[in-house]
Motif scaffolding. Structure first.
Motif, PDB file in Angstrom:
ATOM      1  N   LEU A  12     -15.987  26.203 -22.535  1.00 37.89           N
ATOM      2  CA  LEU A  12     -15.681  27.592 -22.908  1.00 37.89           C
ATOM      3  C   LEU A  12     -15.107  28.348 -21.718  1.00 37.89           C
ATOM      4  CD1 LEU A  12     -18.719  28.523 -25.180  1.00 37.89           C
ATOM      5  CD2 LEU A  12     -16.372  28.006 -25.882  1.00 37.89           C
ATOM      6  N   LEU A  13     -15.641  28.101 -20.533  1.00 42.63           N
ATOM      7  CA  LEU A  13     -15.101  28.744 -19.333  1.00 42.63           C
ATOM      8  C   LEU A  13     -13.704  28.227 -19.016  1.00 42.63           C
ATOM      9  CD1 LEU A  13     -18.339  28.848 -17.164  1.00 42.63           C
ATOM     10  CD2 LEU A  13     -17.209  30.772 -18.305  1.00 42.63           C
ATOM     11  N   LEU A  14     -13.463  26.960 -19.293  1.00 43.88           N
ATOM     12  CA  LEU A  14     -12.129  26.397 -19.107  1.00 43.88           C
ATOM     13  C   LEU A  14     -11.146  27.025 -20.094  1.00 43.88           C
ATOM     14  CD1 LEU A  14     -10.335  24.418 -17.622  1.00 43.88           C
ATOM     15  CD2 LEU A  14     -11.097  22.645 -19.197  1.00 43.88           C
ATOM     16  N   LEU A  15     -11.550  27.170 -21.350  1.00 45.64           N
ATOM     17  CA  LEU A  15     -10.723  27.834 -22.347  1.00 45.64           C
ATOM     18  C   LEU A  15     -10.419  29.266 -21.909  1.00 45.64           C
ATOM     19  CD1 LEU A  15      -9.385  28.007 -25.177  1.00 45.64           C
ATOM     20  CD2 LEU A  15     -11.640  28.674 -26.053  1.00 45.64           C
ATOM     21  N   LEU A  16     -11.416  29.953 -21.377  1.00 37.36           N
ATOM     22  CA  LEU A  16     -11.230  31.316 -20.882  1.00 37.36           C
ATOM     23  C   LEU A  16     -10.178  31.346 -19.775  1.00 37.36           C
ATOM     24  CD1 LEU A  16     -12.096  34.300 -20.719  1.00 37.36           C
ATOM     25  CD2 LEU A  16     -13.992  33.567 -19.250  1.00 37.36           C
ATOM     26  N   ALA A  17     -10.234  30.390 -18.870  1.00 38.53           N
ATOM     27  CA  ALA A  17      -9.248  30.329 -17.779  1.00 38.53           C
ATOM     28  C   ALA A  17      -7.841  30.089 -18.317  1.00 38.53           C
ATOM     29  CB  ALA A  17      -9.637  29.241 -16.780  1.00 38.53           C
ATOM     30  N   VAL A  18      -7.707  29.195 -19.296  1.00 38.63           N
ATOM     31  CA  VAL A  18      -6.382  28.938 -19.881  1.00 38.63           C
ATOM     32  C   VAL A  18      -5.869  30.206 -20.562  1.00 38.63           C
ATOM     33  CG1 VAL A  18      -5.082  27.619 -21.609  1.00 38.63           C
ATOM     34  CG2 VAL A  18      -6.766  26.457 -20.167  1.00 38.63           C
ATOM     35  N   ALA A  19      -6.730  30.894 -21.291  1.00 43.97           N
ATOM     36  CA  ALA A  19      -6.320  32.126 -21.968  1.00 43.97           C
ATOM     37  C   ALA A  19      -5.891  33.183 -20.956  1.00 43.97           C
ATOM     38  CB  ALA A  19      -7.462  32.648 -22.839  1.00 43.97           C
ATOM     39  N   ARG A  20      -6.586  33.283 -19.859  1.00 49.47           N
ATOM     40  CA  ARG A  20      -6.236  34.283 -18.833  1.00 49.47           C
ATOM     41  C   ARG A  20      -4.943  33.947 -18.120  1.00 49.47           C
ATOM     42  NH1 ARG A  20     -12.245  35.342 -16.295  1.00 49.47           N
ATOM     43  NH2 ARG A  20     -12.874  36.878 -17.858  1.00 49.47           N
ATOM     44  N   HIS A  21      -4.751  32.676 -17.807  1.00 49.21           N
ATOM     45  CA  HIS A  21      -3.548  32.269 -17.071  1.00 49.21           C
ATOM     46  C   HIS A  21      -2.364  32.019 -17.985  1.00 49.21           C
ATOM     47  CE1 HIS A  21      -5.281  31.957 -13.068  1.00 49.21           C
ATOM     48  NE2 HIS A  21      -6.375  31.509 -13.652  1.00 49.21           N
ATOM     49  N   GLY A  22      -2.639  31.699 -19.253  1.00 53.68           N
ATOM     50  CA  GLY A  22      -1.565  31.411 -20.179  1.00 53.68           C
ATOM     51  C   GLY A  22      -0.994  30.015 -20.018  1.00 53.68           C
ATOM     52  N   SER A  23      -1.604  29.220 -19.143  1.00 58.57           N
ATOM     53  CA  SER A  23      -1.091  27.868 -18.928  1.00 58.57           C
ATOM     54  C   SER A  23      -2.214  26.952 -18.466  1.00 58.57           C
ATOM     55  CB  SER A  23       0.025  27.860 -17.878  1.00 58.57           C
ATOM     56  OG  SER A  23      -0.500  28.104 -16.580  1.00 58.57           O
ATOM     57  N   TYR A  24      -2.035  25.675 -18.746  1.00 63.11           N
ATOM     58  CA  TYR A  24      -2.982  24.683 -18.256  1.00 63.11           C
ATOM     59  C   TYR A  24      -2.869  24.577 -16.735  1.00 63.11           C
ATOM     60  CZ  TYR A  24      -3.641  22.935 -23.066  1.00 63.11           C
ATOM     61  OH  TYR A  24      -3.946  22.812 -24.403  1.00 63.11           O
ATOM     62  N   ALA A  25      -1.638  24.636 -16.238  1.00 59.83           N
ATOM     63  CA  ALA A  25      -1.420  24.503 -14.792  1.00 59.83           C
ATOM     64  C   ALA A  25      -2.092  25.640 -14.034  1.00 59.83           C
ATOM     65  CB  ALA A  25       0.076  24.459 -14.489  1.00 59.83           C
ATOM     66  N   GLY A  26      -1.982  26.869 -14.534  1.00 55.67           N
ATOM     67  CA  GLY A  26      -2.620  28.005 -13.867  1.00 55.67           C
ATOM     68  C   GLY A  26      -4.131  27.893 -13.874  1.00 55.67           C
ATOM     69  N   ALA A  27      -4.682  27.505 -15.008  1.00 52.48           N
ATOM     70  CA  ALA A  27      -6.134  27.311 -15.099  1.00 52.48           C
ATOM     71  C   ALA A  27      -6.573  26.180 -14.177  1.00 52.48           C
ATOM     72  CB  ALA A  27      -6.541  27.019 -16.540  1.00 52.48           C
ATOM     73  N   ALA A  28      -5.806  25.103 -14.146  1.00 57.23           N
ATOM     74  CA  ALA A  28      -6.137  23.956 -13.304  1.00 57.23           C
ATOM     75  C   ALA A  28      -6.160  24.361 -11.836  1.00 57.23           C
ATOM     76  CB  ALA A  28      -5.133  22.824 -13.534  1.00 57.23           C
ATOM     77  N   ALA A  29      -5.138  25.086 -11.399  1.00 60.89           N
ATOM     78  CA  ALA A  29      -5.069  25.517 -10.002  1.00 60.89           C
ATOM     79  C   ALA A  29      -6.234  26.438  -9.661  1.00 60.89           C
ATOM     80  CB  ALA A  29      -3.739  26.222  -9.739  1.00 60.89           C
ATOM     81  N   ASP A  30      -6.565  27.346 -10.565  1.00 60.63           N
ATOM     82  CA  ASP A  30      -7.651  28.292 -10.338  1.00 60.63           C
ATOM     83  C   ASP A  30      -8.997  27.593 -10.228  1.00 60.63           C
ATOM     84  OD1 ASP A  30      -8.765  30.920 -10.088  1.00 60.63           O
ATOM     85  OD2 ASP A  30      -9.316  30.867 -12.204  1.00 60.63           O
ATOM     86  N   LEU A  31      -9.189  26.545 -11.006  1.00 66.85           N
ATOM     87  CA  LEU A  31     -10.485  25.872 -11.069  1.00 66.85           C
ATOM     88  C   LEU A  31     -10.564  24.599 -10.230  1.00 66.85           C
ATOM     89  CD1 LEU A  31     -11.085  26.327 -14.894  1.00 66.85           C
ATOM     90  CD2 LEU A  31     -12.109  27.647 -13.016  1.00 66.85           C
ATOM     91  N   GLY A  32      -9.464  24.252  -9.569  1.00 66.05           N
ATOM     92  CA  GLY A  32      -9.469  23.051  -8.736  1.00 66.05           C
ATOM     93  C   GLY A  32      -9.481  21.767  -9.540  1.00 66.05           C
ATOM     94  N   LEU A  33      -8.852  21.789 -10.706  1.00 63.80           N
ATOM     95  CA  LEU A  33      -8.765  20.617 -11.576  1.00 63.80           C
ATOM     96  C   LEU A  33      -7.310  20.188 -11.683  1.00 63.80           C
ATOM     97  CD1 LEU A  33     -11.019  21.942 -14.493  1.00 63.80           C
ATOM     98  CD2 LEU A  33     -11.685  20.320 -12.705  1.00 63.80           C
ATOM     99  N   SER A  34      -7.083  19.032 -12.279  1.00 65.55           N
ATOM    100  CA  SER A  34      -5.714  18.604 -12.534  1.00 65.55           C
ATOM    101  C   SER A  34      -5.269  19.149 -13.897  1.00 65.55           C
ATOM    102  CB  SER A  34      -5.606  17.078 -12.529  1.00 65.55           C
ATOM    103  OG  SER A  34      -6.227  16.539 -13.680  1.00 65.55           O
ATOM    104  N   HIS A  35      -3.969  19.291 -14.045  1.00 58.76           N
ATOM    105  CA  HIS A  35      -3.386  19.721 -15.322  1.00 58.76           C
ATOM    106  C   HIS A  35      -3.824  18.773 -16.432  1.00 58.76           C
ATOM    107  CE1 HIS A  35      -0.238  19.654 -18.419  1.00 58.76           C
ATOM    108  NE2 HIS A  35      -0.083  20.941 -18.146  1.00 58.76           N
TER     109      HIS A  35
END
Length: 125
Positions: free
Chosen positions: A8-31
């Motif tokens: 759910l927190l990952l989904l929240l990050a994607v919604a905030r960034h609008g992209s998988y890449a942005g969420a990945a960079a923010d959370l230190g994960l890979s796309h």
């Protein structure tokens, strides 16, 4: 595979960034990890939680419900006293800093503004 608060927190990050890449960079994960986990969450739910809107991912109608749950989890975690000795990790009170003029005006000013933004309970002089 179980899905929980982390997804759910990952989904929240994607919604905030609008992209998988942005969420990945923010959370230190890979796309790829973000993409795989979002696909797994949508499979578990049996519905789309994210839809394309131009060049951004936006929550679907159902996705907004899941994003709201992610925000509640985020707020609950932020409210926990997670610092040393259960005192939390926030800064409060007055923060005083001494620095040479050039360093203080350029570097310290920006750094202290960030501290005040991240910890609204403090002021600085």
């Amino acid at each position: 595979m179980s899905h929980g608060a982390d997804d759910l927190l990952l989904l929240l990050a994607v919604a905030r960034h609008g992209s998988y890449a942005g969420a990945a960079a923010d959370l230190g994960l890979s796309h790829t990890t973000v993409s795989r986990r979002m696909a797994g969450l949508e499979r578990a739910v049996g519905a789309r939680l994210l839809v394309r809107s131009g060049d951004r991912w936006e929550p679907s109608e159902l996705g907004r419900t899941f994003v709201a749950a992610g925000e509640e989890i985020e707020h609950a975690v932020d409210a926990l006293p997670l610092g040393p000795g259960g005192r939390g990790s926030s800064v409060s009170g007055v923060v005083r800093a001494l620095a040479p003029d050039g360093f203080g005006g350029v570097v310290m000013g920006a750094a202290m503004r960030q501290v005040v933004q991240e910890h609204p309970g403090c002021g600085w002089r």
